[in-house]
Design a protein around this motif. Structure first.
Motif, PDB file in Angstrom:
ATOM      1  N   UNK A  36       4.223 -22.562   3.120  1.00 25.04           N
ATOM      2  CA  UNK A  36       4.172 -22.647   4.582  1.00 25.04           C
ATOM      3  C   UNK A  36       5.564 -22.410   5.136  1.00 25.04           C
ATOM      4  N   UNK A  37       5.629 -21.586   6.169  1.00 23.10           N
ATOM      5  CA  UNK A  37       6.876 -21.338   6.879  1.00 23.10           C
ATOM      6  C   UNK A  37       6.847 -22.096   8.201  1.00 23.10           C
TER       7      UNK A  37
ATOM      8  N   UNK B   3       3.415 -31.765  10.291  1.00 28.55           N
ATOM      9  CA  UNK B   3       2.102 -31.292   9.844  1.00 28.55           C
ATOM     10  C   UNK B   3       2.204 -30.601   8.490  1.00 28.55           C
ATOM     11  N   UNK B   4       3.254 -29.804   8.301  1.00 31.80           N
ATOM     12  CA  UNK B   4       3.456 -29.141   7.016  1.00 31.80           C
ATOM     13  C   UNK B   4       3.672 -30.163   5.902  1.00 31.80           C
TER      14      UNK B   4
ATOM     15  N   UNK C 280       2.371 -26.279  -1.388  1.00 33.44           N
ATOM     16  CA  UNK C 280       3.281 -26.460  -2.521  1.00 33.44           C
ATOM     17  C   UNK C 280       4.742 -26.314  -2.129  1.00 33.44           C
ATOM     18  N   UNK C 281       5.011 -25.532  -1.072  1.00 33.88           N
ATOM     19  CA  UNK C 281       6.403 -25.316  -0.654  1.00 33.88           C
ATOM     20  C   UNK C 281       6.477 -25.153   0.856  1.00 33.88           C
TER      21      UNK C 281
ATOM     22  N   UNK D 235       1.386 -18.356   3.373  1.00 32.98           N
ATOM     23  CA  UNK D 235      -0.025 -18.335   3.738  1.00 32.98           C
ATOM     24  C   UNK D 235      -0.241 -18.862   5.155  1.00 32.98           C
ATOM     25  N   UNK D 236       0.726 -19.626   5.659  1.00 28.97           N
ATOM     26  CA  UNK D 236       0.618 -20.160   7.010  1.00 28.97           C
ATOM     27  C   UNK D 236       2.002 -20.275   7.630  1.00 28.97           C
TER      28      UNK D 236
END
Length: 249
Positions: free
Chosen positions: A3-4, A45-46, A56-57, A111-112
């Motif tokens: 996730x970024x 949220x992440x 995972x990251x 992915x998000x």
């Protein structure tokens, strides 16, 4: 799943903002700076998704001057795994930010992407939507609930008439609203650990993006002071004042 999370440096929301004496912008001398509150919600949220084993990251990315490292370090203390600073002294505007984030997305392949729905300084509410359009990713804006299930994410959106639930295919862009969660505070041990987490620096030129501003600020000034209200004795007097003084009816 990677996730970024985008993080913006803004004036702390508790500080009363003052314009410069010449009206060219906001006076930032000796002003406390912080992470944009909506970006804090995005980080939280992440982190919660990571605690559930879904993510995972977490990569925290910020765009701006070198001092933005402070906000990235705060994001790392809150639970992000590594940081990226796109360093520039130019006043970057929403479209340029979206283009820079697109370049980072192509590099990192998350992915998000989770962003605050808006920043409390510009209040533009544009970057998330622009990023989704540029990347061709699904988008769920104004999120008050986010549930990841396999290759999709269900987002409950806050809209004018209540709430709307949308199911998006990953990868997706999600922008956070106030009621999504309540951000945690960074503990002292995590603040110390954050100093050792990796933080990469790059420039807009490295990403091949032109960040020249498209909009010029002509003047910044405080809003006009509101006049004191008055009390009326009855409805007839109210109607009279609305009709003859305010001239709105």
């Amino acid at each position: 799943m990677k996730v970024l999370v985008a993080v913006k440096r803004v004036v702390d929301y508790n500080v009363k903002v003052r314009p410069k004496s010449d009206g060219t912008g906001v006076d930032l001398n000796n002003v406390k700076m912080a992470i944009n509150p909506f970006c804090e919600i995005a980080i939280e949220e992440a982190v919660r998704l990571k605690e559930k084993g879904v993510v995972t990251e977490i990569v925290a990315v910020s765009i701006g001057a070198k001092v933005c490292q402070e906000q990235i370090r705060t994001a790392l203390a809150l639970g992000a795994d590594r940081g990226i600073l796109v360093e520039t002294d130019v006043e970057v505007q929403p479209l340029a930010i979206a283009k820079l984030l697109k370049a980072v997305v192509e590099k990192e392949e998350p992915k998000m992407v989770i962003l605050g729905k808006q920043a409390i300084d510009g209040d533009n509410n544009q970057t998330g939507q622009m990023l989704a359009a540029l990347t061709g990713m699904s988008q769920g804006t104004f999120a008050s609930e986010v549930v990841v299930e396999g290759d999709s994410v269900t987002v409950t959106r806050e809209v004018d008439t209540g709430s709307q639930v949308v199911k998006l295919a990953l990868p997706a862009v999600v922008t956070t609203d106030l009621r999504l969660n309540e951000p945690r505070y960074a503990s002292l041990p995590n603040i110390m650990k954050a100093k050792k987490k990796p933080l990469d620096t790059m420039t807009p030129e490295d990403l091949g993006v032109d960040v020249t501003p498209r909009v010029t600020t002509l003047k910044v000034e405080p809003p006009a002071e509101r006049q004191a209200g008055i009390k009326v004795a009855d409805v007839a007097e109210l109607v009279d004042k609305l009709k003859n003084e305010a001239k709105v009816i």
